[in-house]
Structure formats: C-alpha cells, structure tokens
Design a protein around this motif. Sequence first.
Motif, PDB file in Angstrom:
ATOM      1  N   ALA A  46       7.694   1.161  -1.198  1.00  0.00           N
ATOM      2  CA  ALA A  46       6.422   1.536  -1.293  1.00  0.00           C
ATOM      3  C   ALA A  46       6.067   2.236  -2.696  1.00  0.00           C
ATOM      4  CB  ALA A  46       5.883   2.630  -0.094  1.00  0.00           C
ATOM      5  N   TRP A  49       5.900  -0.512  -5.217  1.00  0.00           N
ATOM      6  CA  TRP A  49       4.681  -1.048  -5.166  1.00  0.00           C
ATOM      7  C   TRP A  49       3.376  -0.402  -5.556  1.00  0.00           C
ATOM      8  CZ3 TRP A  49       6.682  -2.564   0.424  1.00  0.00           C
ATOM      9  CH2 TRP A  49       7.366  -3.833   0.297  1.00  0.00           C
ATOM     10  N   ARG A  50       3.533   0.959  -5.545  1.00  0.00           N
ATOM     11  CA  ARG A  50       2.474   1.789  -5.748  1.00  0.00           C
ATOM     12  C   ARG A  50       2.327   1.814  -7.245  1.00  0.00           C
ATOM     13  NH1 ARG A  50       2.446   6.390  -8.284  1.00  0.00           N
ATOM     14  NH2 ARG A  50       4.760   6.672  -7.639  1.00  0.00           N
ATOM     15  N   LEU A  55       0.064  -1.696  -3.888  1.00  0.00           N
ATOM     16  CA  LEU A  55       0.542  -0.978  -2.685  1.00  0.00           C
ATOM     17  C   LEU A  55      -0.581  -1.314  -1.722  1.00  0.00           C
ATOM     18  CD1 LEU A  55       2.322   0.626  -0.728  1.00  0.00           C
ATOM     19  CD2 LEU A  55       1.486   2.777  -1.750  1.00  0.00           C
ATOM     20  N   ILE A  60       2.421  -2.318   5.214  1.00  0.00           N
ATOM     21  CA  ILE A  60       3.691  -1.821   5.586  1.00  0.00           C
ATOM     22  C   ILE A  60       3.903  -1.330   7.043  1.00  0.00           C
ATOM     23  CG2 ILE A  60       5.587  -0.233   5.001  1.00  0.00           C
ATOM     24  CD1 ILE A  60       4.562  -0.104   2.271  1.00  0.00           C
TER      25      ILE A  60
END
Length: 85
Positions: A46, A49-50, A55, A60
């Motif tokens: 995460a 992806w951020r 994200l 998720i």
Amino acid sequence: SNYGAQLAPYTWELVRAMKKGKALFTQPPMPIKCAGAPQKALYLSADYWRQQGVLDKIDITFCNSNPSLFGVPTYVPPLKEYMAK
C-alpha cells in the motif's frame, strides 16, 4: 500474501506492476511464526502504491482469519488507523 521466502521477488514484481484493480491479502489462523508478517506485505504494498500515486485506483482487501486485527491489543488502534487510509 505468500509464506515462502522464494516467492518474495515474484510478489514484489506483481506489486510494482500493479497500477489498478484488486489486491487481496490474507492472514492464516494462528499460530503462525510471526503474526505481523502477512500484514507487513499489505502495508509495504500500500505504501508503494501510495508513493506511485495509484493507491486510489487499487481496491485492497485484507482477509484475516483471526478475531482481531493483531494479537497485541496495544497495536490494534494504530493498525486500524493505518488500514483506514
């Protein structure tokens, strides 16, 4: 989530390639060697992806077979806060 060190490079390859879609992470029932390890893959993915700015395009899901997010009650509130992000 995977539970073999030999699968980590492939998992990282998949994380880096993912730009949108659904990511499913799991945690098996206790006892396991390190209860935080399955969640660590989720948190690191995460965060990656951020940093990549995708994200918000990735749904998720974390499937936990245990009654609580984590076995040590002190850690549950900050982990829940992070999961809400």
